[in-house]
Every structure is written in structure tokens, then in C-alpha cells.
Scaffold this motif. Sequence first.
Motif, PDB file in Angstrom:
ATOM      1  N   ASN A  11     -18.661   9.947   1.728  1.00 26.62           N
ATOM      2  CA  ASN A  11     -18.723  11.300   2.741  1.00 26.62           C
ATOM      3  C   ASN A  11     -18.187  11.084   4.047  1.00 26.62           C
ATOM      4  OD1 ASN A  11     -20.109  12.825   0.985  1.00 26.62           O
ATOM      5  ND2 ASN A  11     -21.920  11.579   1.309  1.00 26.62           N
ATOM      6  N   GLU A  12     -16.902  10.251   4.151  1.00 29.65           N
ATOM      7  CA  GLU A  12     -16.214   9.782   5.372  1.00 29.65           C
ATOM      8  C   GLU A  12     -14.686  10.633   5.325  1.00 29.65           C
ATOM      9  OE1 GLU A  12     -18.015   5.356   5.813  1.00 29.65           O
ATOM     10  OE2 GLU A  12     -15.896   5.602   5.061  1.00 29.65           O
ATOM     11  N   ALA A  13     -14.089  10.613   6.395  1.00 31.81           N
ATOM     12  CA  ALA A  13     -12.922  11.302   6.537  1.00 31.81           C
ATOM     13  C   ALA A  13     -12.083  10.594   5.692  1.00 31.81           C
ATOM     14  CB  ALA A  13     -12.246  11.541   8.028  1.00 31.81           C
ATOM     15  N   ALA A  14     -11.459  11.432   4.509  1.00 34.34           N
ATOM     16  CA  ALA A  14     -10.424  10.903   3.358  1.00 34.34           C
ATOM     17  C   ALA A  14      -9.065  10.874   3.947  1.00 34.34           C
ATOM     18  CB  ALA A  14     -10.647  11.755   2.353  1.00 34.34           C
ATOM     19  N   THR A  15      -8.555  10.092   4.909  1.00 34.44           N
ATOM     20  CA  THR A  15      -7.359   9.848   5.566  1.00 34.44           C
ATOM     21  C   THR A  15      -6.288   8.958   4.584  1.00 34.44           C
ATOM     22  OG1 THR A  15      -8.065   8.011   6.694  1.00 34.44           O
ATOM     23  CG2 THR A  15      -8.544   9.906   7.701  1.00 34.44           C
ATOM     24  N   GLY A  16      -6.942   8.269   3.837  1.00 36.66           N
ATOM     25  CA  GLY A  16      -5.944   7.282   3.210  1.00 36.66           C
ATOM     26  C   GLY A  16      -5.821   5.984   3.915  1.00 36.66           C
ATOM     27  N   TYR A  17      -6.413   5.894   5.167  1.00 34.36           N
ATOM     28  CA  TYR A  17      -6.125   4.720   6.206  1.00 34.36           C
ATOM     29  C   TYR A  17      -7.577   4.147   6.453  1.00 34.36           C
ATOM     30  CZ  TYR A  17      -1.351   6.483   6.547  1.00 34.36           C
ATOM     31  OH  TYR A  17      -0.013   6.925   6.155  1.00 34.36           O
ATOM     32  N   TRP A  77       1.102  -1.137   0.099  1.00 32.15           N
ATOM     33  CA  TRP A  77      -0.253   0.034  -0.001  1.00 32.15           C
ATOM     34  C   TRP A  77       1.035   1.161  -0.046  1.00 32.15           C
ATOM     35  CZ3 TRP A  77      -4.614  -1.040   3.792  1.00 32.15           C
ATOM     36  CH2 TRP A  77      -5.747  -1.950   2.886  1.00 32.15           C
ATOM     37  N   GLY A  78       1.400   1.808  -1.222  1.00 31.32           N
ATOM     38  CA  GLY A  78       1.913   2.869  -1.368  1.00 31.32           C
ATOM     39  C   GLY A  78       1.293   4.148  -1.447  1.00 31.32           C
ATOM     40  N   ARG A  79       1.860   4.855  -2.215  1.00 32.53           N
ATOM     41  CA  ARG A  79       1.148   6.343  -2.395  1.00 32.53           C
ATOM     42  C   ARG A  79      -0.051   6.105  -3.201  1.00 32.53           C
ATOM     43  NH1 ARG A  79       4.783  10.483  -5.437  1.00 32.53           N
ATOM     44  NH2 ARG A  79       4.523   8.912  -6.848  1.00 32.53           N
ATOM     45  N   ASN A  80      -0.041   5.326  -4.485  1.00 31.44           N
ATOM     46  CA  ASN A  80      -1.343   5.333  -5.385  1.00 31.44           C
ATOM     47  C   ASN A  80      -2.463   4.546  -4.449  1.00 31.44           C
ATOM     48  OD1 ASN A  80       0.140   6.267  -7.483  1.00 31.44           O
ATOM     49  ND2 ASN A  80       1.071   4.450  -8.138  1.00 31.44           N
ATOM     50  N   THR A  81      -2.114   3.604  -3.609  1.00 30.82           N
ATOM     51  CA  THR A  81      -3.229   2.776  -2.967  1.00 30.82           C
ATOM     52  C   THR A  81      -3.673   3.663  -1.917  1.00 30.82           C
ATOM     53  OG1 THR A  81      -2.178   0.617  -3.407  1.00 30.82           O
ATOM     54  CG2 THR A  81      -3.803   0.907  -1.406  1.00 30.82           C
ATOM     55  N   ARG A  82      -2.952   4.462  -1.562  1.00 31.85           N
ATOM     56  CA  ARG A  82      -3.522   5.420  -0.160  1.00 31.85           C
ATOM     57  C   ARG A  82      -4.308   6.668  -0.854  1.00 31.85           C
ATOM     58  NH1 ARG A  82      -3.018   2.872   4.341  1.00 31.85           N
ATOM     59  NH2 ARG A  82      -1.081   2.062   4.793  1.00 31.85           N
ATOM     60  N   SER A  83      -3.999   6.839  -2.170  1.00 33.87           N
ATOM     61  CA  SER A  83      -4.837   7.879  -3.035  1.00 33.87           C
ATOM     62  C   SER A  83      -6.237   7.331  -3.291  1.00 33.87           C
ATOM     63  CB  SER A  83      -4.289   8.337  -3.995  1.00 33.87           C
ATOM     64  OG  SER A  83      -2.907   9.210  -3.805  1.00 33.87           O
ATOM     65  N   ALA A  84      -5.978   6.066  -3.701  1.00 36.71           N
ATOM     66  CA  ALA A  84      -7.303   5.140  -4.116  1.00 36.71           C
ATOM     67  C   ALA A  84      -8.197   5.144  -2.812  1.00 36.71           C
ATOM     68  CB  ALA A  84      -7.109   4.016  -4.488  1.00 36.71           C
ATOM     69  N   ILE A  85      -7.788   4.737  -1.647  1.00 34.39           N
ATOM     70  CA  ILE A  85      -8.548   4.566  -0.514  1.00 34.39           C
ATOM     71  C   ILE A  85      -9.260   5.819   0.141  1.00 34.39           C
ATOM     72  CG2 ILE A  85      -8.456   4.245   2.065  1.00 34.39           C
ATOM     73  CD1 ILE A  85      -6.244   2.242   1.610  1.00 34.39           C
ATOM     74  N   ALA A  86      -8.415   7.134  -0.412  1.00 36.27           N
ATOM     75  CA  ALA A  86      -8.870   8.416   0.392  1.00 36.27           C
ATOM     76  C   ALA A  86     -10.162   8.817  -0.797  1.00 36.27           C
ATOM     77  CB  ALA A  86      -7.655   9.368   0.249  1.00 36.27           C
ATOM     78  N   GLY A  87      -9.854   8.551  -2.031  1.00 30.67           N
ATOM     79  CA  GLY A  87     -10.866   9.019  -2.849  1.00 30.67           C
ATOM     80  C   GLY A  87     -11.984   8.104  -2.687  1.00 30.67           C
ATOM     81  N   TRP A  88     -11.933   6.727  -2.345  1.00 34.46           N
ATOM     82  CA  TRP A  88     -13.438   5.682  -2.129  1.00 34.46           C
ATOM     83  C   TRP A  88     -13.975   6.592  -0.578  1.00 34.46           C
ATOM     84  CZ3 TRP A  88     -13.461   2.467   2.227  1.00 34.46           C
ATOM     85  CH2 TRP A  88     -14.655   1.692   2.291  1.00 34.46           C
ATOM     86  N   GLN A  89     -13.042   6.650   0.329  1.00 33.92           N
ATOM     87  CA  GLN A  89     -13.728   7.492   1.368  1.00 33.92           C
ATOM     88  C   GLN A  89     -14.304   8.682   1.333  1.00 33.92           C
ATOM     89  OE1 GLN A  89      -9.759   7.533   3.517  1.00 33.92           O
ATOM     90  NE2 GLN A  89     -10.426   5.926   4.845  1.00 33.92           N
TER      91      GLN A  89
END
Length: 336
Positions: free
Chosen positions: A144-150, A128-140
Amino acid sequence: MRSFTLPLALAASLGLTMPVAAQGDFEDVIGGIAQTLIQQELDRNAYIAAQEANTARAYRDYLAKFPKGQYRVNAERALERLGSPVEGSPAAAAQIEARLGISFAQKVAVQRELTRLGYRTYGTDGVWGRNTRSAIAGWQRDRNEAATGYVTEAQLRVLLKGAVVTPPADDGTTAGTISAAQTEAALRLTRTQRVTIQRQLSDLGYDAGVADGLWGSRTRTAIKGWQQANRRAATGYMTSAQVRLIAQQAGSAAPPAEEEVNGAALEERLMGLTLDERVDVQRRLRRLGYDPLRTDGTFGAGTRRAIGEWQADEGVAVTGYLTADQVRLIRVETGG
């Protein structure tokens, strides 16, 4: 009190000539200025007291008293450094995710699900590098949830489609089977990394003995002392999050996490360099002044060290493994 002398003197002098109504308004203004100055001084004194105590509780007390204080950001950063970040911050979200003990297979499954949903992770390799974290944040964000990337436990369940997530127990085990020693063993810390951590512990006031990379009773005791001071289970064995936290507190870079190294190794392996190409890289490294010791096409310890030294001088992440762009750059630097 010297700060208030001029405003009060001004009020007194103007009060002699001002109409009664104007005098009342002016006194309100002066009173407001005095209150602001008093609040600023109280804010400053409270933050200095928190700094002197330098504990998570002291900084939290400061934030409770002055939630919008002028030193709020400094206090929040101090809490992160002490391993007790403010709830809702990215650092706190990272800690929450780390406690879930997400397995490699689960990470791959999450990446695949995010990709299926249209969030590009640019790989389903379990890293889970930068791209995966960005994808998680986008999904969050779209939920309508806090876009933390975690991810939280609830979010992980959604992405894994209801699969059970069993976070590590307080004693450092997972589902009663993985011990703290096994957790540390899974990090695959190198000898150099172990030496670095021993030095960091000693710098922080926890005597780890001779920094030789051999973690005996003295180092284990130092680790336990540090864990207790940072409100962690005092197992005497390290976790990945703790390795990073010690480095932050010691003011140095953390040794690369095993998953980062594995990701870099996978990236290099995916290039499919031939034996001749590997020999060529070794020779070019030597021409640049980075001795791989051997030029036989086998990337052993000497080559990994040479690659790491070159990466450090180039200002990129030091993994000891090459990317396609880095191979091209080495060729350019040695004349193509």
C-alpha cells in the motif's frame, strides 16, 4: 473583455422579458461563465510567465497557484527537465533512489529478496532493468505504498533486512571515502560519450571548449557551472544521474549508463557463443553492410561498432552487445 460582450448583451436583452426569479438564476449562470473565463486567462498568463522565467521556482509557483490548472502536466514535465521533479512523481522517486548510492552487491541482494518473496525480477545480476522495476512496483503496491518502481531508504532497509544504507554526502563522497572523481571514474565513460557530453554542455551555454573527449580545466569549469545552475554539488565531476539530466536538457539521448552496458555484456556472455559462432556473426554483419574490420571471432572495437550500427538501424537499444534474439535475427536477415 471582448469575450464577455455576447453573454452580457444576451443577459441584458433576456432580462427585459424574464421573470425576476429567472433573471437572478440567469445572472448567476452568466457570472459563473465570466468567472471561469477569468480563471482560465489568469491560469494561462501565469503559465506563460513561468515559461518565460524557465526556472524550477517559477514552475513550482505556478503549480502552487493553480494545482489543477490546464497547464499542470506541462509544468510538471518542465520541472523534470530542469532536474527538480514534483514530489511523489516517478522522476522524483528516481532521484531519491539515486542519492542512496546503492552498491552492486546490494542490488543483487534486493533482486534475490524480491524473487524469494514471489516478485519475478528475471535475473539477479545487479542490473535493475524493466523487470526489476516492475517487481519493485508490485512489491510497493502490495505494501500500500506508491508504486514508483524506485526504492526509498526505508524500503531498501526492509529488502536488505536491516542492512545499513549510507547515502552519498553532499560533497559527492560516500561514507567519506569515495570521491567525486572516483564516482565519475566508475561510470567508465567512453571517449565518444565524453565528446557527446562536452557538446551537450556547450549547447546548454556552458563552454566546454573543443569537444575532443579530453576533460581538462575548461570542461571541468563548464560542468561546475552546470551543476551550480541545477542546484547540484559543484564538484566538476559527473554522476550517472547528471549524465542523463544533461542529455534530457540538451534534447538528446543519454550515453548508455555503465550498468546498462554491463548488463548487455553479461547477457551476451551468458549465450556462450563458440569461436565459430562468433566468426559467423562477424561475417553475417559484413554481408549486411556493417563492417566489423576483422572476422577472427574476437569481438573488438570494430565488431562492437558494427553491432551498434546494426542495432540502431533495427530500432533497438544500442549497446554494442548481442542478445540471443538478435543473433537469430541476424541469421534470418542473411538467409538463415
